[in-house]
Design an enzyme around this catalytic site. Structure first.
Site, PDB file in Angstrom:
ATOM      1  N   CYS A  66      33.675  36.513  48.104  1.00 35.91           N
ATOM      2  CA  CYS A  66      34.343  37.806  47.958  1.00 35.91           C
ATOM      3  C   CYS A  66      33.224  38.843  47.843  1.00 35.91           C
ATOM      4  CB  CYS A  66      35.326  37.813  46.787  1.00 35.91           C
ATOM      5  SG  CYS A  66      34.587  37.558  45.160  1.00 35.91           S
TER       6      CYS A  66
HETATM    7  O1  LIG Z   1      34.400  41.074  44.689  1.00 38.99           O
HETATM    8  C1  LIG Z   1      35.595  41.015  44.629  1.00 38.99           C
HETATM    9  C2  LIG Z   1      36.274  40.305  43.503  1.00 38.99           C
HETATM   10  O2  LIG Z   1      35.334  39.793  42.600  1.00 38.99           O
HETATM   11  C3  LIG Z   1      36.438  41.710  45.656  1.00 38.99           C
HETATM   12  O3  LIG Z   1      35.937  41.399  46.935  1.00 38.99           O
HETATM   13  C4  LIG Z   1      36.360  43.200  45.415  1.00 38.99           C
HETATM   14  O4  LIG Z   1      36.844  43.505  44.113  1.00 38.99           O
HETATM   15  C5  LIG Z   1      37.155  43.972  46.464  1.00 38.99           C
HETATM   16  O5  LIG Z   1      37.075  45.337  46.162  1.00 38.99           O
HETATM   17  P1  LIG Z   1      37.719  46.470  47.088  1.00 38.99           P
HETATM   18  O6  LIG Z   1      39.214  46.194  47.160  1.00 38.99           O
HETATM   19  O7  LIG Z   1      37.396  47.765  46.371  1.00 38.99           O
HETATM   20  O8  LIG Z   1      37.090  46.352  48.463  1.00 38.99           O
END
Ligand SMILES: O=C(CO)[C@H](O)[C@H](O)COP(=O)(O)O
Length: 148
Positions: A66
């Site tokens: 992620c």
């Molecule tokens: O790293 C993560 C979880 O740990 C996610 O990829 C991240 O929070 C996504 O963020 P956004 O919706 O702002 O792109």
């Protein structure tokens, strides 16, 4: 070795890179998505199926990506039988398997560069649990905790 891989949008590009890398190394790769970049996808929807596949041994090990790797690690460790960790250094990539029988590596697509991530994943996949008595003793305590 059959390897599962999954990512949300924060890890999508690194997942694609790692998919190609692992395929070129001769691993059989099962991709649990995402299959396209969608900034609204949610990491649990992608990582839970991967973690379940690791738990059921449909795949031998898992690679989850992620943005930071944090959410992936949190959710993967909710699945019994999964021992996941966010990896940001080469030592932990193999020591986590050798000592702790880690079976799912979590990476941050917004943190770790492609080549470094490839090295982490290769070290993870080539490592084996040592089976040393003290590590087995600790692993049994982790497994006991899951049964409570
Ligand atoms: O790293 C993560 C979880 O740990 C996610 O990829 C991240 O929070 C996504 O963020 P956004 O919706 O702002 O792109």
């Amino acid at each position: 070795m059959k390897i599962g891989i999954a990512a949300d949008h924060g890890g999508f590009e690194l997942k694609e890179t790692l998919h190609d890398f692992l395929t070129n190394l001769g691993y059989e790769v099962v991709d649990y998505g995402a299959y396209r970049l969608d900034s609204l996808d949610d990491y649990p929807d992608l990582i839970i199926p991967l973690a379940q596949a690791v738990s059921s041994r449909d795949v031998e090990r898992g690679v989850a990506v992620c943005g930071s790797g944090v959410g992936a690690a949190i959710v993967a460790n909710k699945i019994p039988g999964v021992r996941a960790a966010l990896i940001n250094d080469h030592f932990s990539a193999h020591q986590g398997v050798e000592d702790d029988d880690m079976n799912l590596i979590c990476l941050g697509g917004r943190i770790t560069g492609n080549r470094v991530a490839e090295e982490f994943v290769q070290a993870f996949l080539e490592a084996k649990f040592s089976g040393a008595e003290r590590h087995l003793r600790r692993l049994k305590k982790v497994i006991e905790l899951e049964k409570r």
